[in-house]
Each structure stands twice: as C-alpha cells, then as structure tokens.
Design a protein around this motif. Structure first.
Motif, PDB file in Angstrom:
ATOM      1  N   PHE A  55      49.159  75.860  38.138  1.00 35.15           N
ATOM      2  CA  PHE A  55      50.630  75.250  37.901  1.00 35.15           C
ATOM      3  C   PHE A  55      51.185  75.278  39.383  1.00 35.15           C
ATOM      4  N   LYS A  56      52.334  74.225  39.281  1.00 32.07           N
ATOM      5  CA  LYS A  56      53.065  74.071  40.598  1.00 32.07           C
ATOM      6  C   LYS A  56      54.427  74.690  40.088  1.00 32.07           C
ATOM      7  N   ARG A  57      55.370  74.917  41.062  1.00 34.05           N
ATOM      8  CA  ARG A  57      56.545  75.017  41.252  1.00 34.05           C
ATOM      9  C   ARG A  57      57.373  73.868  40.641  1.00 34.05           C
ATOM     10  N   GLY A  58      58.280  74.049  39.703  1.00 32.52           N
ATOM     11  CA  GLY A  58      58.871  72.935  38.924  1.00 32.52           C
ATOM     12  C   GLY A  58      58.317  72.502  37.608  1.00 32.52           C
ATOM     13  N   ASP A  59      57.135  72.992  37.502  1.00 32.13           N
ATOM     14  CA  ASP A  59      56.336  72.798  35.937  1.00 32.13           C
ATOM     15  C   ASP A  59      56.847  73.772  34.941  1.00 32.13           C
ATOM     16  N   GLY A 106      55.133  84.981  46.834  1.00 37.29           N
ATOM     17  CA  GLY A 106      55.745  84.940  48.392  1.00 37.29           C
ATOM     18  C   GLY A 106      56.661  83.993  48.344  1.00 37.29           C
ATOM     19  N   ASP A 107      57.301  83.352  47.400  1.00 37.55           N
ATOM     20  CA  ASP A 107      58.409  82.550  47.743  1.00 37.55           C
ATOM     21  C   ASP A 107      59.649  83.322  47.695  1.00 37.55           C
ATOM     22  N   ARG A 108      60.634  82.884  48.497  1.00 44.19           N
ATOM     23  CA  ARG A 108      62.127  83.349  48.628  1.00 44.19           C
ATOM     24  C   ARG A 108      62.935  82.611  47.867  1.00 44.19           C
ATOM     25  N   VAL A 109      63.466  83.160  46.795  1.00 39.76           N
ATOM     26  CA  VAL A 109      64.440  82.173  45.937  1.00 39.76           C
ATOM     27  C   VAL A 109      65.764  82.623  46.275  1.00 39.76           C
ATOM     28  N   VAL A 120      64.670  77.381  47.880  1.00 42.47           N
ATOM     29  CA  VAL A 120      63.205  77.997  47.986  1.00 42.47           C
ATOM     30  C   VAL A 120      62.613  77.785  49.109  1.00 42.47           C
ATOM     31  N   ASN A 121      62.358  79.175  49.653  1.00 42.85           N
ATOM     32  CA  ASN A 121      61.931  79.108  51.009  1.00 42.85           C
ATOM     33  C   ASN A 121      62.546  78.281  51.971  1.00 42.85           C
ATOM     34  N   GLY A 122      64.027  78.425  51.833  1.00 47.20           N
ATOM     35  CA  GLY A 122      65.102  77.829  52.869  1.00 47.20           C
ATOM     36  C   GLY A 122      65.571  76.520  52.613  1.00 47.20           C
ATOM     37  N   VAL A 123      64.820  75.886  51.642  1.00 44.31           N
ATOM     38  CA  VAL A 123      64.900  74.141  51.360  1.00 44.31           C
ATOM     39  C   VAL A 123      65.957  74.052  50.047  1.00 44.31           C
ATOM     40  N   PRO A 124      67.108  73.508  49.793  1.00 43.86           N
ATOM     41  CA  PRO A 124      67.725  73.473  48.679  1.00 43.86           C
ATOM     42  C   PRO A 124      67.142  72.537  47.596  1.00 43.86           C
ATOM     43  N   LEU A 125      67.314  72.944  46.334  1.00 47.54           N
ATOM     44  CA  LEU A 125      66.698  72.251  45.411  1.00 47.54           C
ATOM     45  C   LEU A 125      67.881  71.176  45.058  1.00 47.54           C
ATOM     46  N   GLU A 126      67.309  69.859  44.643  1.00 52.22           N
ATOM     47  CA  GLU A 126      68.281  68.838  43.964  1.00 52.22           C
ATOM     48  C   GLU A 126      67.685  68.887  42.391  1.00 52.22           C
ATOM     49  N   GLU A 127      68.350  69.620  41.490  1.00 59.41           N
ATOM     50  CA  GLU A 127      67.994  69.921  40.286  1.00 59.41           C
ATOM     51  C   GLU A 127      68.693  68.929  39.270  1.00 59.41           C
ATOM     52  N   ILE A 219      59.102  71.340  48.968  1.00 55.78           N
ATOM     53  CA  ILE A 219      59.622  73.142  49.168  1.00 55.78           C
ATOM     54  C   ILE A 219      58.270  73.428  50.225  1.00 55.78           C
ATOM     55  N   PRO A 220      58.232  74.255  51.102  1.00 57.99           N
ATOM     56  CA  PRO A 220      57.097  74.509  52.039  1.00 57.99           C
ATOM     57  C   PRO A 220      56.622  75.642  51.573  1.00 57.99           C
ATOM     58  N   PRO A 221      55.303  75.983  51.921  1.00 57.29           N
ATOM     59  CA  PRO A 221      54.721  77.434  51.638  1.00 57.29           C
ATOM     60  C   PRO A 221      55.642  78.559  52.160  1.00 57.29           C
TER      61      PRO A 221
END
Length: 239
Positions: A55-59, A106-109, A120-127, A219-221
């Motif tokens: 599964f992926k981030r966001g699922d 391994g993700d930094r949240v 997440v990993n330094g990238v802001p989420l538009e939710e 979101i990068p790895p």
C-alpha cells in the motif's frame, strides 16, 4: 423433491465456500464504527478492504488494534461472528481501526509548517481534498506540533477528521507494553494491516471508489534507512 433439496444445499454450500475464500484471501467487508474518518467515511458506512501485500502513503487502511488503542475488544455473539466469517455481514470492527497512511518506514512526519500543514520528508501535504472541514469551511491538518521518524516495519496513521481521531499523534507518549521507549505504540505494525479500503459499498447513495490522493505523489523517499525503533523528535501533550 429430494434431488432439488440436495442440489440447493450443494449450491448454497459452494457459494458460502467461495465467499469465505474470497474474504480470506481477496477482500473483507467492514462497518465504520466512528466519525474519525469523516467526511471521507461516515459512521455505519459499509466498506471493502482489499487484502494486498503493498500500500502507499495516502491510502486508507483497515488494521488490527495491535496496541490496544480501543482497549479490550468486545466479542460479538456467535451468530454474528459466523455470518461475519463467511462474509454475509461486514466485520463489526471490534478490534479493528480505519485510518489514512501518512508515513511509511523511514519517513519523517512533522507538524506544522507556517501554513499549518503536515510535512513528510520535508515536503508539505495539501490535504484539503479529503480533510474534514467545519461549518465555517476551516480545515485543520493538526493542532499540536510533533515530529517523528517511522520505524522499520511500521506506519504512521491519521484520521481525516483530525479533531475526532485517536490516531498515531495521540499515542506518542504512551508507555510501551513491551518495555521499550515511550511512544512506540504510535506506530502500527505493517503486519497488522488487513487491507486497503477500495470502496464504500453501502448505503447506496454513498457508493464510491477510492484512489491514492494526488497530494502524496510529490513525497520523496526517506533520506536514510528506517530506524529499528520510532524516533520521537518532538511531541506535545495531547493530540
């Protein structure tokens, strides 16, 4: 007459066997027990969790309550349990939760940037596409600051109705049941995930399919390997 009854019994038995096998290896129905995923999922929605390896981030995922966030589960009666087992009734969700995957191993949240967004990993989420909004139209990704690194073999999850969700944020200071560092109960073992929520199947006016939100594509790895234990870099009281 006897041959008709025998044929009917065989048809019903085969049908139940097929349903049981599908439930065991392909999908499992559940009933949403709370408003923690509003407005994406409503209380009493009947959902389908596809049993998948990945599964992926966001699922949106259903997972067993490995850390007893819900307390000791109440067992349903034998009749309902039997109907749930063969898939005629959806799982009543005792001992299971449904949340959105925010962080993988391994993700930094972290929360929050100057606009109040999760990163997440330094990238802001538009939710805004899925978060619960109050009557004034305000959307709150989170209120209390935190920063974590997700450990190997675990995920970090949150509900879409952040003010009504007892999710990973709320357990960052829990005392570990295994005697390890505090806060490890905030991270859900990948092995506890039952499946990815693919659709609402009932009520009829809410039938819809789900896909991974576009917001997670950027979101990068992780920049390094996942730690053996979750890193609680920053945390506030409550969630």
């Amino acid at each position: 007459m006897g041959s008709f009854i025998l044929e009917l019994v065989v048809i019903v038995t085969v049908g139940l066997l097929i349903t049981t096998l599908l439930r065991a290896f392909v999908f499992q129905p559940f009933e949403v027990p709370s408003g923690s995923m509003e407005n994406t999922l409503q209380v009493n929605d009947k959902i389908v969790a596809l049993r998948v390896i990945d599964f992926k981030r966001g699922d949106i995922v259903v997972f067993a309550d490995a850390h007893r966030w819900l307390g000791a589960p109440e067992e349903p009666g034998p009749g309902r349990r039997a109907l749930e087992f063969v898939g005629i009734l959806p799982n009543s969700s005792e001992g299971h939760l449904v949340k959105r995957v925010i962080g993988l191993p391994g993700d930094r949240v972290s929360c929050c940037d100057e606009l109040g967004r999760l990163s997440v990993n330094g990238v802001p989420l538009e939710e805004s596409a899925y978060l619960f909004s109050d009557p004034s139209g305000q959307v709150k990704p989170a209120e209390k600051p935190f920063e974590v690194v997700v450990p190997a073999g675990h995920i970090f999850v949150m509900g879409d109705h952040r003010n009504a969700s007892g999710d990973s944020r709320c357990h960052l200071q829990d005392v570990s049941m295994t005697g390890g560092p505090a806060g490890q109960g905030a991270f859900i073992p990948v092995d506890a995930v039952v499946g990815t929520v693919t659709m609402i199947m009932s009520p009829l006016n809410r039938i819809q399919w789900f896909e991974t939100p576009d917001a997670y594509a950027a979101i990068p790895p992780p920049t390094g390997p996942a730690p053996a234990e979750g890193e609680i870099v920053r945390v506030s009281d409550g969630c």
